[in-house]
Write an enzyme that holds these catalytic residues in place. Structure first.
Site, PDB file in Angstrom:
ATOM      1  N   LYS A 172      23.668  20.115   4.368  1.00 35.06           N
ATOM      2  CA  LYS A 172      23.207  20.358   5.800  1.00 35.06           C
ATOM      3  C   LYS A 172      23.972  19.274   6.582  1.00 35.06           C
ATOM      4  O   LYS A 172      23.608  17.943   6.673  1.00 35.06           O
ATOM      5  CB  LYS A 172      21.694  19.917   5.763  1.00 35.06           C
ATOM      6  CG  LYS A 172      21.103  20.742   6.882  1.00 35.06           C
ATOM      7  CD  LYS A 172      21.449  20.494   8.430  1.00 35.06           C
ATOM      8  CE  LYS A 172      20.892  19.145   9.153  1.00 35.06           C
ATOM      9  NZ  LYS A 172      21.620  18.863  10.370  1.00 35.06           N
ATOM     10  N   CYS A 281      28.992   2.870  10.792  1.00 38.34           N
ATOM     11  CA  CYS A 281      27.646   2.115  10.039  1.00 38.34           C
ATOM     12  C   CYS A 281      27.827   0.655   9.978  1.00 38.34           C
ATOM     13  O   CYS A 281      27.098  -0.263   9.986  1.00 38.34           O
ATOM     14  CB  CYS A 281      27.289   2.937   8.929  1.00 38.34           C
ATOM     15  SG  CYS A 281      28.537   3.224   7.501  1.00 38.34           S
TER      16      CYS A 281
HETATM   17  P1  NAP Z   1      20.582  11.061  12.394  1.00 41.35           P
HETATM   18  O1  NAP Z   1      20.331  11.377  13.749  1.00 41.35           O
HETATM   19  O2  NAP Z   1      19.697  10.580  11.622  1.00 41.35           O
HETATM   20  O3  NAP Z   1      21.248  12.592  11.723  1.00 41.35           O
HETATM   21  C1  NAP Z   1      21.469  12.508  10.351  1.00 41.35           C
HETATM   22  C2  NAP Z   1      21.312  13.823   9.618  1.00 41.35           C
HETATM   23  O4  NAP Z   1      20.024  14.097   9.527  1.00 41.35           O
HETATM   24  C3  NAP Z   1      21.927  14.960  10.592  1.00 41.35           C
HETATM   25  O5  NAP Z   1      22.304  16.073  10.051  1.00 41.35           O
HETATM   26  C4  NAP Z   1      20.633  15.368  11.232  1.00 41.35           C
HETATM   27  O6  NAP Z   1      20.605  16.679  11.725  1.00 41.35           O
HETATM   28  C5  NAP Z   1      19.654  15.358  10.060  1.00 41.35           C
HETATM   29  N1  NAP Z   1      18.260  15.338  10.530  1.00 41.35           N
HETATM   30  C6  NAP Z   1      17.745  14.954  11.780  1.00 41.35           C
HETATM   31  N2  NAP Z   1      16.293  14.730  11.896  1.00 41.35           N
HETATM   32  C7  NAP Z   1      16.030  15.207  10.440  1.00 41.35           C
HETATM   33  C8  NAP Z   1      14.786  15.421   9.635  1.00 41.35           C
HETATM   34  N3  NAP Z   1      13.568  15.297  10.279  1.00 41.35           N
HETATM   35  N4  NAP Z   1      14.780  15.858   8.436  1.00 41.35           N
HETATM   36  C9  NAP Z   1      15.929  15.976   7.818  1.00 41.35           C
HETATM   37  N5  NAP Z   1      17.041  15.651   8.209  1.00 41.35           N
HETATM   38  C10 NAP Z   1      17.289  15.438   9.684  1.00 41.35           C
HETATM   39  O7  NAP Z   1      22.204  10.141  12.173  1.00 41.35           O
HETATM   40  P2  NAP Z   1      23.393  10.314  13.078  1.00 41.35           P
HETATM   41  O8  NAP Z   1      23.077  10.130  14.501  1.00 41.35           O
HETATM   42  O9  NAP Z   1      24.060  11.741  12.814  1.00 41.35           O
HETATM   43  O10 NAP Z   1      24.420   9.368  12.322  1.00 41.35           O
HETATM   44  C11 NAP Z   1      24.529   8.222  12.712  1.00 41.35           C
HETATM   45  C12 NAP Z   1      23.792   7.055  11.825  1.00 41.35           C
HETATM   46  O11 NAP Z   1      24.189   7.254  10.373  1.00 41.35           O
HETATM   47  C13 NAP Z   1      23.974   5.672  12.191  1.00 41.35           C
HETATM   48  O12 NAP Z   1      22.792   4.892  12.300  1.00 41.35           O
HETATM   49  C14 NAP Z   1      24.845   5.123  10.855  1.00 41.35           C
HETATM   50  O13 NAP Z   1      24.581   3.778  10.830  1.00 41.35           O
HETATM   51  C15 NAP Z   1      24.198   5.898   9.961  1.00 41.35           C
HETATM   52  N6  NAP Z   1      25.210   5.909   8.932  1.00 41.35           N
HETATM   53  C16 NAP Z   1      25.102   5.461   7.690  1.00 41.35           C
HETATM   54  C17 NAP Z   1      26.269   5.193   6.747  1.00 41.35           C
HETATM   55  C18 NAP Z   1      25.952   4.485   5.428  1.00 41.35           C
HETATM   56  O14 NAP Z   1      26.972   4.618   4.671  1.00 41.35           O
HETATM   57  N7  NAP Z   1      25.131   3.750   5.332  1.00 41.35           N
HETATM   58  C19 NAP Z   1      27.406   5.834   7.017  1.00 41.35           C
HETATM   59  C20 NAP Z   1      27.493   6.735   8.301  1.00 41.35           C
HETATM   60  C21 NAP Z   1      26.741   6.657   9.134  1.00 41.35           C
HETATM   61  P3  NAP Z   1      21.219  17.110  13.373  1.00 41.35           P
HETATM   62  O15 NAP Z   1      21.775  15.925  13.827  1.00 41.35           O
HETATM   63  O16 NAP Z   1      21.930  18.006  13.080  1.00 41.35           O
HETATM   64  O17 NAP Z   1      19.891  17.407  14.151  1.00 41.35           O
END
Ligand code: NAP
Length: 492
Positions: A172, A281
């Site tokens: 997903k 991140c």
């Molecule tokens: P996000 O809003 O948390 O979304 C991540 C994924 O989760 C998306 O595919 C999103 O779908 C999905 N999602 C949202 N709500 C969900 C739920 N209730 N249940 C299951 N899946 C759900 O994060 P983002 O804004 O895409 O990414 C940015 C974040 O990723 C930052 O905090 C960054 O630090 C972190 N990150 C961490 C790493 C690491 O290695 N630690 C690497 C890269 C990024 P939709 O967005 O399609 O709704």
């Protein structure tokens, strides 16, 4: 073209179609079909059947490794096409996207090599009649949920080890940037992944991600994304006690001692925070500088930040692209306003660019704030944008305390020519990756992941494979005999 792949067939989704937007100019790149609830059920059922009854989990590891190597070869073949699509979708520069594809290729090769030699281990029981061994088996059906900042890269860190270990997967991707994930699934299909082993569902988190995390047919969720979503997933997964690996945000300290080469540290501090417009991140968003160097460093970083060339990621002259969406830019503007309200001193940026050709896209100028305190919201929270905050210290202890004063623990760096001090600080920092006199590099063979609220899992390295395995102990008594523990009934 159908954009869902379920049980070996490209298929239309029953959800509403969605437009994928180019953040450079807000134009529509493509309209994709999205999954509805019935598609989620079909994908989980396909992955379940492929795991329970299909050949993949029972295929010799060396043959699974062959498939991963074929994918790596196809990534090399299609590198330019994939990199271009990643740039259109995310806004990052083509140079960065090409590096991403190279890194993804390396990850597939790494897990192919690792899986082919991953034979478990024998344990010495001290009993010649007993063979005790730990065998590695796949966990089952894995839901792989990924973010928008490194769509292809983050997916590869999950799908390569998951498949190497013999699992089946339902992917997903972020609804914001789904295109290269679909391309990767096409390559997995071309490389020969059996039906049901790899499935992909497009759609948003609420209607596709959440049902996967609650589904009794899913054995594991591997998630990369924000803290709040990670917490929601952990709660949702508790109902079925599935395995959960979450890779979350960071608020990463970049600690600079005054004995460091000035030009090197200025250059690297800029890259650490402003690469991919800060949407990383592990971005070095907290610069923590020794007093005697502070004023000169802040002035030079501010001067250079003002000169960073924003533009179209496809243009070779562009140094940084836009933010991913209008909504994300609004969040960044809110952080800038809060920093100013809390007394931070604006040194650079703090505004949208003026160039006429950047007005349609979601651009924001690289921004530097000095006089920051650790209680400020902009210092404590992950902004995930082009904002650098600067704090100062006088002693090594103070530098360490500042570097650890965060709920997160993903990464950090220390810059000094004193190797003893470098080692002391690196060991004292409570972060999953620490760079000494560098910022940002990683290799497939070394683990990546967070301490504290940056997550509970590890990707890459041998641990990144173990995440997708059950380690089963088999005790084989080759000379069974009565134990004679309960003797009251008398022996026959
Ligand atoms: P996000 O809003 O948390 O979304 C991540 C994924 O989760 C998306 O595919 C999103 O779908 C999905 N999602 C949202 N709500 C969900 C739920 N209730 N249940 C299951 N899946 C759900 O994060 P983002 O804004 O895409 O990414 C940015 C974040 O990723 C930052 O905090 C960054 O630090 C972190 N990150 C961490 C790493 C690491 O290695 N630690 C690497 C890269 C990024 P939709 O967005 O399609 O709704």
């Amino acid at each position: 073209m159908p954009s869902l792949y379920i049980d070996g067939t490209w298929t239309s989704g029953s959800g509403d179609p969605a437009e994928v937007i180019n953040p450079f100019d807000a134009s529509v790149i493509e309209t994709v079909e999205q999954a509805g609830p019935d598609d989620v059920e079909r994908a989980v059922a396909a992955a379940r059947t492929a795991f329970d009854d299909g050949p993949w989990p029972r295929t010799p590891a060396a043959e699974r490794a062959d498939l991963l190597r074929r994918v790596a070869d196809l990534l090399v073949r299609d590198k330019e096409d994939i990199a271009r699509t990643e740039t259109l979708d995310t806004g990052k520069t083509l140079v960065e996207s090409r590096i991403d594809v190279d890194d993804v290729t390396a990850v597939f090769r790494y897990y192919a090599d690792l899986a082919a030699h991953d034979a478990g281990r024998l344990v010495d029981t001290g009993k010649p009649s007993v063979v005790s061994r730990v065998v590695h088996e796949p966990v089952g059906v894995c839901a792989l949920i990924t973010p928008w900042n490194y769509p292809l890269l983050q997916l590869s860190w999950k799908v390569a080890p998951a498949l190497a270990a013999g699992n089946t997967v339902v992917i997903k991707p972020s609804e914001v940037t789904p295109l290269t994930s679909v391309m990767l699934v096409r390559l997995l299909e071309e490389a020969g992944a059996p039906p049901g082993v790899v499935n992909i569902l497009l759609g948003d988190g609420r209607s596709v991600g959440a049902p996967l995390t609650e589904h009794p047919g899913v054995d594991m969720v591997s998630f990369t994304g924000g803290l709040a979503t990670g917490q929601a997933i952990m709660r949702a997964a508790a109902g079925t006690v599935k395995r959960v690996a979450v890779e979350l945000g960071g608020k990463n300290p970049n600690i600079v001692f005054a004995d460091t080469d000035f030009e090197t540290v200025v250059d690297n501090a800029l890259t650490a925070v402003f690469l991919h417009a800060g949407q990383v991140c592990s971005a070095g968003a907290r610069l923590i500088v020794e007093d005697s160097l502070h004023d000169d460093l802040v002035a030079e970083i501010g001067r250079r930040a003002e000169r960073i060339r924003l533009g179209n990621g496809l243009d070779e002259a562009t140094e940084s692209g836009p933010l991913v969406s209008a909504a994300h830019r609004a969040k960044i503007e809110d952080y800038v306003a809060s920093a100013q309200a809390e007394g931070a001193r604006l040194v650079a940026g703090g505004r949208r660019p003026e160039e006429p050709d950047l007005q349609k896209g979601f651009f924001y100028r690289p921004t530097v704030f000095a006089d920051c305190r650790r209680d400020m919201r902009v210092v404590r929270e992950e902004t995930f944008g082009p904002i650098l905050t600067v704090e100062r210290f006088t002693t090594e202890e103070e530098a360490i305390a500042l570097g650890n004063d965060t709920d997160y623990g993903l990464s950090g760096a220390v810059w000094t020519n004193d190797s003893g001090r470098a080692e002391r600080v690196a060991r004292a920092l409570r972060h999953g990756t620490v760079w000494i006199n560098d910022f940002g590099p990683y290799v497939p063979g070394a683990e990546w992941g967070g301490f504290k609220r940056s997550g509970n899992g590890r990707e890459l390295g041998p641990t990144g494979l173990a995440e997708y395995q059950e380690h089963k102990h088999i005790w084989h008594n080759t000379e069974p005999a009565p134990a004679r523990w309960f003797t009251s009934g008398g022996a026959r």
